[in-house]
Design a protein around this motif. Structure first.
Motif: not given
Ligand code: ZN
Length: 151
Positions: A38, A41, A43, A66, A69, A127, A130
């Motif tokens: 991702n 972010c 991830d 994060c 996730s 988000r 995530c």
């Molecule tokens: Zn994330």
């Protein structure tokens, strides 16, 4: 449940899963695995499954990213382990319905376990990726499996 209470519950359950993720690690002999990223972010999630005929006998994940996730991947592995491919498709669909705030029945809520609480991320569109990353990975893994089964 009031929104305030749901928010508190959401935070404590998400933090618990992110701090002590379930099924975290590497399967010794996975049937298949997939890494998804991702980029917005940062991830990275690696989902591995061990199939026994039509059943997801074991599932683990590894990755960095994060809190959401990681927590979502932990919740996903807990819910999916032991289910058939067909059941898993149904659970994945319920999860995505829940993320876009479609009302789930009490029974459906129970079937997606702690992941039900992730509907809270719908309020924060950035988000959503995530929360759905590991579920997308699982979905791709079992879609591939079905193609192979039908060969
Ligand atoms: Zn994330």
């Amino acid at each position: 449940m009031g929104l305030m209470k749901l928010d508190q519950l959401y935070r404590s359950v998400v933090l618990e899963h992110a701090s002590y993720p379930k099924n975290y690690g590497t399967l010794s002999t996975p049937s298949d695995s997939l890494v998804l990223r991702n980029p917005s972010c940062g991830d990275i999630i690696n989902v591995q499954i061990k199939m026994d005929n039509n059943v997801i006998k074991d599932i683990k994940f590894k990755g960095t990213g994060c809190t959401i996730s990681k927590a979502s991947a932990s919740m996903m592995t807990m819910v999916i382990k032991g289910h058939t491919i067909q059941e898993s498709h149904r659970i994945i669909k319920m999860f995505f319905d829940n993320i876009v705030n479609k009302d789930l029945s009490k029974d459906e809520q129970a079937q997606i376990g702690d992941a039900f609480l992730l509907s809270t991320v719908a309020k924060f569109p950035t988000r959503i990726r995530c929360a759905t990353l590991s579920w997308h990975a699982l979905s791709e893994l079992i879609n591939n499996k079905e193609v192979k089964v039908n060969d």
